[in-house]
Write a protein that holds these residues in place. Structure first.
Motif, PDB file in Angstrom:
ATOM      1  N   HIS A   1      16.879 -13.432  60.800  1.00 10.75           N
ATOM      2  CA  HIS A   1      17.713 -14.003  59.739  1.00 10.75           C
ATOM      3  C   HIS A   1      16.888 -14.099  58.446  1.00 10.75           C
ATOM      4  O   HIS A   1      16.147 -15.065  58.237  1.00 10.75           O
ATOM      5  CB  HIS A   1      18.212 -15.386  60.168  1.00 10.75           C
ATOM      6  N   GLY A   2      17.007 -13.091  57.577  1.00 11.81           N
ATOM      7  CA  GLY A   2      16.201 -13.018  56.354  1.00 11.81           C
ATOM      8  C   GLY A   2      16.342 -14.212  55.428  1.00 11.81           C
ATOM      9  O   GLY A   2      15.326 -14.783  54.992  1.00 11.81           O
ATOM     10  N   PRO A   3      17.570 -14.645  55.074  1.00 12.46           N
ATOM     11  CA  PRO A   3      17.714 -15.791  54.168  1.00 12.46           C
ATOM     12  C   PRO A   3      17.049 -17.065  54.690  1.00 12.46           C
ATOM     13  O   PRO A   3      16.518 -17.856  53.910  1.00 12.46           O
ATOM     14  CB  PRO A   3      19.236 -15.965  54.066  1.00 12.46           C
ATOM     15  N   ALA A   4      17.067 -17.254  56.027  1.00 10.50           N
ATOM     16  CA  ALA A   4      16.421 -18.441  56.605  1.00 10.50           C
ATOM     17  C   ALA A   4      14.911 -18.370  56.397  1.00 10.50           C
ATOM     18  O   ALA A   4      14.265 -19.372  56.052  1.00 10.50           O
ATOM     19  CB  ALA A   4      16.749 -18.556  58.086  1.00 10.50           C
ATOM     20  N   HIS A   5      14.326 -17.187  56.580  1.00  5.70           N
ATOM     21  CA  HIS A   5      12.885 -17.015  56.332  1.00  5.70           C
ATOM     22  C   HIS A   5      12.568 -17.267  54.858  1.00  5.70           C
ATOM     23  O   HIS A   5      11.518 -17.836  54.527  1.00  5.70           O
ATOM     24  CB  HIS A   5      12.455 -15.599  56.728  1.00  5.70           C
TER      25      HIS A   5
ATOM     26  N   ALA B   1      13.876  -7.433  54.694  1.00  7.83           N
ATOM     27  CA  ALA B   1      14.817  -6.934  53.673  1.00  7.83           C
ATOM     28  C   ALA B   1      14.034  -6.441  52.450  1.00  7.83           C
ATOM     29  O   ALA B   1      14.035  -7.089  51.397  1.00  7.83           O
ATOM     30  CB  ALA B   1      15.794  -8.025  53.276  1.00  7.83           C
ATOM     31  N   PRO B   2      13.351  -5.294  52.566  1.00  9.13           N
ATOM     32  CA  PRO B   2      12.503  -4.815  51.470  1.00  9.13           C
ATOM     33  C   PRO B   2      13.272  -4.424  50.214  1.00  9.13           C
ATOM     34  O   PRO B   2      12.680  -4.292  49.145  1.00  9.13           O
ATOM     35  CB  PRO B   2      11.798  -3.597  52.076  1.00  9.13           C
ATOM     36  N   HIS B   3      14.595  -4.234  50.333  1.00 13.58           N
ATOM     37  CA  HIS B   3      15.395  -3.832  49.176  1.00 13.58           C
ATOM     38  C   HIS B   3      16.264  -4.974  48.658  1.00 13.58           C
ATOM     39  O   HIS B   3      17.196  -4.741  47.892  1.00 13.58           O
ATOM     40  CB  HIS B   3      16.264  -2.622  49.543  1.00 13.58           C
ATOM     41  N   ASP B   4      15.946  -6.198  49.075  1.00 11.24           N
ATOM     42  CA  ASP B   4      16.680  -7.378  48.619  1.00 11.24           C
ATOM     43  C   ASP B   4      15.880  -8.041  47.489  1.00 11.24           C
ATOM     44  O   ASP B   4      14.734  -8.457  47.687  1.00 11.24           O
ATOM     45  CB  ASP B   4      16.874  -8.351  49.781  1.00 11.24           C
ATOM     46  N   ALA B   5      16.477  -8.144  46.311  1.00 11.53           N
ATOM     47  CA  ALA B   5      15.776  -8.693  45.146  1.00 11.53           C
ATOM     48  C   ALA B   5      15.322 -10.135  45.380  1.00 11.53           C
ATOM     49  O   ALA B   5      14.220 -10.524  44.985  1.00 11.53           O
ATOM     50  CB  ALA B   5      16.683  -8.632  43.918  1.00 11.53           C
ATOM     51  N   PHE B   6      16.167 -10.941  46.065  1.00 15.51           N
ATOM     52  CA  PHE B   6      15.822 -12.347  46.288  1.00 15.51           C
ATOM     53  C   PHE B   6      14.556 -12.477  47.127  1.00 15.51           C
ATOM     54  O   PHE B   6      13.749 -13.375  46.909  1.00 15.51           O
ATOM     55  CB  PHE B   6      16.982 -13.078  46.970  1.00 15.51           C
ATOM     56  N   CYS B   7      14.368 -11.570  48.071  1.00 14.57           N
ATOM     57  CA  CYS B   7      13.171 -11.622  48.917  1.00 14.57           C
ATOM     58  C   CYS B   7      11.905 -11.429  48.076  1.00 14.57           C
ATOM     59  O   CYS B   7      10.900 -12.120  48.276  1.00 14.57           O
ATOM     60  CB  CYS B   7      13.247 -10.546  49.996  1.00 14.57           C
TER      61      CYS B   7
ATOM     62  N   LEU C   1      15.474  -4.394  41.189  1.00 15.44           N
ATOM     63  CA  LEU C   1      16.531  -4.313  42.202  1.00 15.44           C
ATOM     64  C   LEU C   1      17.815  -4.998  41.747  1.00 15.44           C
ATOM     65  O   LEU C   1      18.914  -4.589  42.118  1.00 15.44           O
ATOM     66  CB  LEU C   1      16.034  -4.933  43.514  1.00 15.44           C
ATOM     67  N   ASP C   2      17.680  -6.071  40.952  1.00 13.28           N
ATOM     68  CA  ASP C   2      18.867  -6.769  40.451  1.00 13.28           C
ATOM     69  C   ASP C   2      18.611  -7.215  39.011  1.00 13.28           C
ATOM     70  O   ASP C   2      18.155  -8.332  38.760  1.00 13.28           O
ATOM     71  CB  ASP C   2      19.197  -7.976  41.331  1.00 13.28           C
ATOM     72  N   PRO C   3      18.890  -6.344  38.052  1.00 11.36           N
ATOM     73  CA  PRO C   3      18.614  -6.675  36.643  1.00 11.36           C
ATOM     74  C   PRO C   3      19.607  -7.651  36.025  1.00 11.36           C
ATOM     75  O   PRO C   3      19.486  -7.978  34.844  1.00 11.36           O
ATOM     76  CB  PRO C   3      18.694  -5.304  35.951  1.00 11.36           C
ATOM     77  N   THR C   4      20.556  -8.161  36.805  1.00  6.54           N
ATOM     78  CA  THR C   4      21.589  -9.050  36.247  1.00  6.54           C
ATOM     79  C   THR C   4      21.364 -10.524  36.564  1.00  6.54           C
ATOM     80  O   THR C   4      22.178 -11.361  36.188  1.00  6.54           O
ATOM     81  CB  THR C   4      22.979  -8.645  36.777  1.00  6.54           C
ATOM     82  N   ASP C   5      20.280 -10.858  37.266  1.00  7.24           N
ATOM     83  CA  ASP C   5      20.036 -12.245  37.674  1.00  7.24           C
ATOM     84  C   ASP C   5      19.045 -12.908  36.718  1.00  7.24           C
ATOM     85  O   ASP C   5      17.891 -12.473  36.605  1.00  7.24           O
ATOM     86  CB  ASP C   5      19.504 -12.293  39.106  1.00  7.24           C
ATOM     87  N   ALA C   6      19.461 -13.983  36.056  1.00  7.73           N
ATOM     88  CA  ALA C   6      18.602 -14.675  35.088  1.00  7.73           C
ATOM     89  C   ALA C   6      17.424 -15.371  35.753  1.00  7.73           C
ATOM     90  O   ALA C   6      16.372 -15.553  35.124  1.00  7.73           O
ATOM     91  CB  ALA C   6      19.429 -15.690  34.294  1.00  7.73           C
ATOM     92  N   ASP C   7      17.578 -15.770  37.029  1.00  7.40           N
ATOM     93  CA  ASP C   7      16.468 -16.423  37.734  1.00  7.40           C
ATOM     94  C   ASP C   7      15.248 -15.512  37.802  1.00  7.40           C
ATOM     95  O   ASP C   7      14.107 -15.965  37.654  1.00  7.40           O
ATOM     96  CB  ASP C   7      16.886 -16.805  39.156  1.00  7.40           C
ATOM     97  N   TYR C   8      15.497 -14.230  38.029  1.00  4.60           N
ATOM     98  CA  TYR C   8      14.389 -13.291  38.155  1.00  4.60           C
ATOM     99  C   TYR C   8      13.701 -13.079  36.805  1.00  4.60           C
ATOM    100  O   TYR C   8      12.477 -12.931  36.732  1.00  4.60           O
ATOM    101  CB  TYR C   8      14.875 -11.959  38.720  1.00  4.60           C
TER     102      TYR C   8
END
Length: 410
Positions: A33-37, A64-70, A97-104
């Motif tokens: 479970h990636g989000p839990a990690h 999840a190597p292609h998940d921006a949040f990771c 990976l996700d240029p639309t997220d302000a957090d990043y």
């Protein structure tokens, strides 16, 4: 899903230990479970368990190597471990990976700030604000960067805009305090820092801000503070170049005064002022912390490391004064040299305790101990009349100069 929601809510409330239990139970049932990690890594990092947090973050990236949040989580954990270069790579990957997220974008701006890259930090923060004009993190970072660039009105305005969006956000109050401090408005800054501490008693930036504001009531410290803030606006490379340039100028003035004694009466006061200024630029923090401990409120704000540093510096000053007095009474060269060395040891001691990262404190602490040993050997050599004494003194002087150059990297 229920456990994930509970864990996320507990993290929001700062109950990291309880969130960890929920997440470990979830991971026990679903090891992939990636989000839990990812949330577990954030929880462990908040508990200052860097090694475990890094293991959890590495597992997230593996799953999840292609998940921006990771990659964002990995950057956050690495930043807490003072591994800014690696953190930057993961932050940039998250943005790619996700240029639309302000957090990043906020994470990227934060890491650029840590490297003194103000132009890049401002670009990242403003890009985040284009994506989300009400993003408090990007507004705060934009305010910090504008303050460093000397654009104080814009900096304070950005911090106040963040407060209008999140009036109960301790980080926003602390940011406003920093922008006011950079503008020289110490009493107003103090109020912002106090409000930040009321909302979050564990906010280190606010605690440090209150300490600086209390010390800024001293005219002497205000002068040094302006110098510290001016230097902090430069990149590490520019700071190092300035320090080397001033040292070379110091040597040039020394040569001129030796070859032209008539010029010496003008040059020597400048050289003495330079030496005093260099000493105070390193020693001002622990010396003023020593005085702040006389303040009933101020002493409660000093960290354990600051208290220990002020104790050591106070001890070195006492030993130095005693040795210099003894050298005058007994006409002892060894006591005089020992007194001067103890006084100069305040520089490496202050730098070692003041380094921002644990690695920096370890490196500079080891160098400071080495310098102390060389200084002690020089004193013994003089007391015993050994012919190698001048070599030890020269080694101490070269070592101290080298130390100041190394210290600027930390």
């Amino acid at each position: 899903d229920g456990r994930m929601r509970r864990a996320a809510a507990l993290l929001e409330m700062g109950r990291h230990d309880m969130a960890e239990r929920e997440l470990r139970a979830l991971i026990g049932a679903f090891p992939e479970h990636g989000p839990a990690h990812a949330l577990l890594a954030s929880s462990l990092s908040a508990q200052h368990r860097g090694g475990e947090a890094l293991q959890a973050a590495e597992e997230v990236v593996r799953l999840a190597p292609h998940d921006a949040f990771c990659h964002y989580v990995m950057a956050d954990v690495l930043d807490d471990l003072d591994r800014g270069g690696q953190a930057m790579r993961h932050a940039m990957e998250a943005v790619r990976l996700d240029p639309t997220d302000a957090d990043y974008r906020a994470m990227l701006a934060h890491l650029h700030c840590g490297r003194g890259e103000w132009k890049e930090a401002l670009e990242a923060a403003e890009e985040g604000l284009r994506l989300n004009p009400r993003h408090a993190g990007c507004l705060n970072l934009r305010g910090l960067v504008l303050a460093k660039l000397g654009r104080h009105d814009g900096a304070i305005g950005s911090a106040e805009e963040s407060l209008a969006i999140a009036p109960q956000n301790a980080a926003s109050h602390a940011t406003r305090g920093i922008t006011l401090l950079e503008a020289g408005r110490h009493e107003e800054a103090l109020e912002s820092f106090r409000e930040a501490l009321r909302l979050d008693p564990m906010n280190d930036a606010a605690r440090e801000g209150v300490v600086v504001c209390l010390k800024a009531r001293s005219v002497f410290y205000r002068v040094m503070l302006r110098y510290f803030l001016w230097m902090s606006r430069m990149s590490a490379r520019v700071r190092l170049g300035l320090i080397i340039g001033l040292y070379l100028l110091f040597r040039l003035l020394g040569s001129i005064s030796r070859e032209n004694p008539a010029v010496g009466s003008f040059v020597w006061p400048l050289m003495v002022a330079y030496i005093v200024f260099v000493f105070l630029s390193w020693a001002a923090e622990p010396l003023t912390n020593l005085l702040l401990r006389l303040n009933r409120f101020g002493r409660l704000l000093l960290s354990r490391r600051q208290i220990i540093a002020s104790n050591v510096v106070g001890g070195l000053l006492l030993i130095s004064a005693s040795s210099l007095a003894a050298s005058l009474a007994a006409d002892s060269t060894a006591a005089f040299v020992f007194g001067i060395i103890c006084c100069l040891m305040i520089i490496p001691t202050s730098a070692a305790f003041g380094a921002a990262s644990a690695r920096g404190r370890a490196v500079l602490g080891t160098c400071a101990v080495g310098l102390g040993v060389i200084g002690l050997l020089a004193t013994v050599a003089i007391a015993m009349g050994w012919s190698i004494a001048p070599g030890h003194i020269s080694a101490f002087g070269i070592g101290l100069l080298t130390f100041t150059l190394i210290a600027n990297f930390f």
